[in-house]
Scaffold this motif. Structure first.
Motif, PDB file in Angstrom:
ATOM      1  N   ASN A   1      52.155 -66.168  29.831  1.00 18.90           N
ATOM      2  CA  ASN A   1      50.819 -65.562  30.052  1.00 18.90           C
ATOM      3  C   ASN A   1      49.667 -66.481  29.662  1.00 18.90           C
TER       4      ASN A   1
ATOM      5  N   LYS B   1      49.833 -61.741  40.076  1.00 19.55           N
ATOM      6  CA  LYS B   1      50.662 -61.082  39.059  1.00 19.55           C
ATOM      7  C   LYS B   1      50.015 -59.765  38.646  1.00 19.55           C
ATOM      8  N   LYS B   2      50.854 -58.809  38.331  1.00 13.80           N
ATOM      9  CA  LYS B   2      50.369 -57.487  37.941  1.00 13.80           C
ATOM     10  C   LYS B   2      49.413 -57.589  36.749  1.00 13.80           C
ATOM     11  N   SER B   3      48.337 -56.870  36.842  1.00  7.34           N
ATOM     12  CA  SER B   3      47.367 -56.878  35.758  1.00  7.34           C
ATOM     13  C   SER B   3      47.809 -55.898  34.669  1.00  7.34           C
ATOM     14  N   CYS B   4      47.356 -56.139  33.443  1.00  4.04           N
ATOM     15  CA  CYS B   4      47.756 -55.254  32.339  1.00  4.04           C
ATOM     16  C   CYS B   4      47.132 -53.875  32.441  1.00  4.04           C
TER      17      CYS B   4
ATOM     18  N   PRO C   1      48.288 -61.978  33.030  1.00  3.85           N
ATOM     19  CA  PRO C   1      48.238 -60.764  33.860  1.00  3.85           C
ATOM     20  C   PRO C   1      47.042 -60.854  34.806  1.00  3.85           C
TER      21      PRO C   1
END
Lengths: 292, 244
Positions: free
Chosen positions: A181, A287-290, A211
């Motif tokens: 990350n 990428k998937k965000s938090c 993320p």
């Protein structure tokens, strides 16, 4: 009167519902009456449970490494047979001197793609630095992972010419020595066709991206299935791959990207100026965000 | 895999008996349907992977085989009772599955096919080294309990005496398996350890389903006799208690 000797051989099938309903009732009745048979059943069930529990048995340490070593002759024959030094030097020279026309033709598309690249950037397989020109005049924190050491001198020279600070490292995309990350944007152009393990590289990219971080790519890919071009790509592959540094002309890279686990994958298809490997894709995977 | 709670519940036999995840209840007959235990999604992704590997993306083979490496190793280990031989056989089986991937017909799951190759490889290995085959239960092999690496248990709360209990159980299981004839050992490994269905086991061993049941019943009874010293023993209690 039911005899225990008739019941015992049936107990194994009884615990698996492998007896008919009449026998089942008969056995159940007997078990209610006969403590010894009930105990026998209980013990068989324990045996079955003990056998099923293999929690304490582990693969020996280093099993997969040894397996890879054993399979390497079959999985990557072209790579194994390649004389490394001279060949890699030739590849480096080729990328430095013979790709101008290609880069010129795709300059507009690349410029549009690189407009979104910012922050801490990781470029996988930057080669001789063909993409550096797109960072010119921008503040960048650029790390490059280039496995061919003979490319490094060409890339550093290009960076110096453009006035861009680079942190160039050796290594491979399948095992990035980069923190989790920690990267805003990963870039790879004409790289995924040649990596040893595409799924591993994509997994690593996802790992190092922050993320919401983005992966920018431009790759030549397989022609649609059933077309003549696809057949030619498959036919020529055994010659093409060892000659062009492990490049696979018929790789369905978009499928791997879509299955890798990115939140979104957006790309365009276009025809690039490489004979046989003309189908290209260019795009961004996020990428998937938090945030929920 | 934790010990199945269903199989160990007291009085289970009075009601429904133990259940097997993949076999389900079905009419008793000498013919049995082939039920593939692999989930549909896994099956589809495996089919796609195998297609791509056959198409030349050979590097994807590691992805295909990774989930089953341990199953292959455990199969070989329990059949051969020697870690070094088991690794050799497991690696050879995986290599063969790669080299013969074009012969895989998708009739059974890839896992079942891989286990079949492993059983054959173990059989070949045993032919080479017959001496360790029928060792008596009274003569435990030198590579006993100390050889096993204790795995990270899913239940990290396991007490030391439970771990010790596991070691003793494993040792007893090994001795019992070693004392069994080859066909009994094979059927227990396929059915009770690897949880293949009766149909898969029958196909894999080339015998009828009725034969599978008979062999299995005999093998379990023999195992029960061989394990009698530990089945009522206190070392089992902590493990069994957890499953109730």
């Amino acid at each position: 009167m039911i005899d225990c000797r008739d019941i015992r051989p049936e107990l194994s099938n009884y615990i698996e519902h492998e007896v008919d309903s009449a026998s089942r009732a008969r056995i159940a009745f007997h078990l209610g009456e006969c403590e010894e048979c009930a105990a026998a059943l209980d013990e068989i069930q324990r045996v079955v449970a003990l056998l099923a529990d293999t929690n304490d048995l582990a693969l020996p340490a280093g099993f997969e490494d040894r397996l890879r070593k054993r399979l390497s002759a079959h999985i990557e024959p072209a790579r194994v047979q390649t004389p490394p030094g001279l060949y890699k030097q030739a590849v480096a020279w080729f990328w430095s001197h013979a790709t101008f026309a290609y880069e010129r033709t795709l300059a507009e598309r690349k410029r549009a793609l690189f407009a979104g690249v910012h922050g801490k950037i990781l470029e996988i397989g930057p080669g001789t630095g063909a993409n550096l020109i797109h960072y010119r005049g921008r503040e960048t924190d650029w790390i490059g992972i280039e496995p061919n050491p003979y490319m490094h001198a060409y890339l550093k020279k290009e960076a110096e010419k453009l006035g861009i600070a680079v942190d160039l490292r050796g290594g491979v995309g399948e095992r990035l020595e980069i923190e989790d990350n920690s990267i805003d944007a990963v870039v790879a152009t004409l790289v995924l066709c040649s990596v040893n393990n595409l799924a591993d590289v994509l997994r690593e990219i996802l790992r190092v991206l922050k993320p919401g971080g983005q992966f920018f790519f431009m790759e030549h890919v397989a022609a649609p299935r059933g077309t003549w071009l696809r057949r030619i790509q498959q036919w020529i592959r055994p010659i093409w791959k060892p000659l062009l540094d492990g490049c696979r002309p018929d790789q369905e890279t978009w499928i791997a990207l879509e299955q890798a686990g990115f939140a979104t994958v957006t790309y365009d298809r276009f025809t690039g100026p490489i004979p046989i490997a003309s189908p290209h894709i260019i795009g961004v995977a996020v990428k998937k965000s938090c945030r929920p | 895999m934790m010990i199945s709670t269903r199989r160990l519940r007291d009085g289970d036999h009075r009601e429904s008996g133990a259940d097997r995840k993949h076999s389900g209840a079905r009419p008793v007959a000498d013919v049995c349907m082939l039920i593939d235990p692999t989930s549909k999604a896994t099956r589809e992704s495996e089919t796609a992977l195998i297609g791509r590997i056959r198409n030349g993306e050979t590097e994807l083979f590691y992805e295909l085989v990774r989930p089953y490496q341990r199953d292959v190793f455990i199969t070989a280990l329990l059949l051969l009772q020697d870690r070094a031989d088991a690794e050799e056989v497991a690696q050879e089986a995986i290599l063969k599955s790669f080299l013969h991937l074009n012969q895989f017909r998708f009739e059974a799951g890839f896992r079942t096919w891989l286990i079949r190759i492993t059983v054959n490889e173990a059989h070949m290995r045993r032919k080479h080294d017959r001496k360790s085959l029928f060792d008596s239960i009274d003569e435990p092999q030198s590579d006993g309990e100390g050889d096993y690496v204790m795995r990270n248990f899913r239940d990290s709360k396991e007490l030391p005496e439970e771990a010790l209990g596991r070691k003793q159980i494993r040792s007893a299981l090994d001795q019992a398996l070693t004392a069994l004839p080859r066909d009994a050992r094979e059927i227990l490994v396929l059915r009770d350890v690897q949880q293949l269905s009766i149909a898969e086991t029958s196909q894999l061993l080339g015998i009828t389903c009725a034969n599978v049941k008979v062999r299995l019943s005999r093998a379990r009874s023999r195992m029960r006799e061989l394990l009698t010293p530990i089945l009522g023993d206190s070392i089992l209690r902590p493990l069994l208690k957890k499953t109730r």
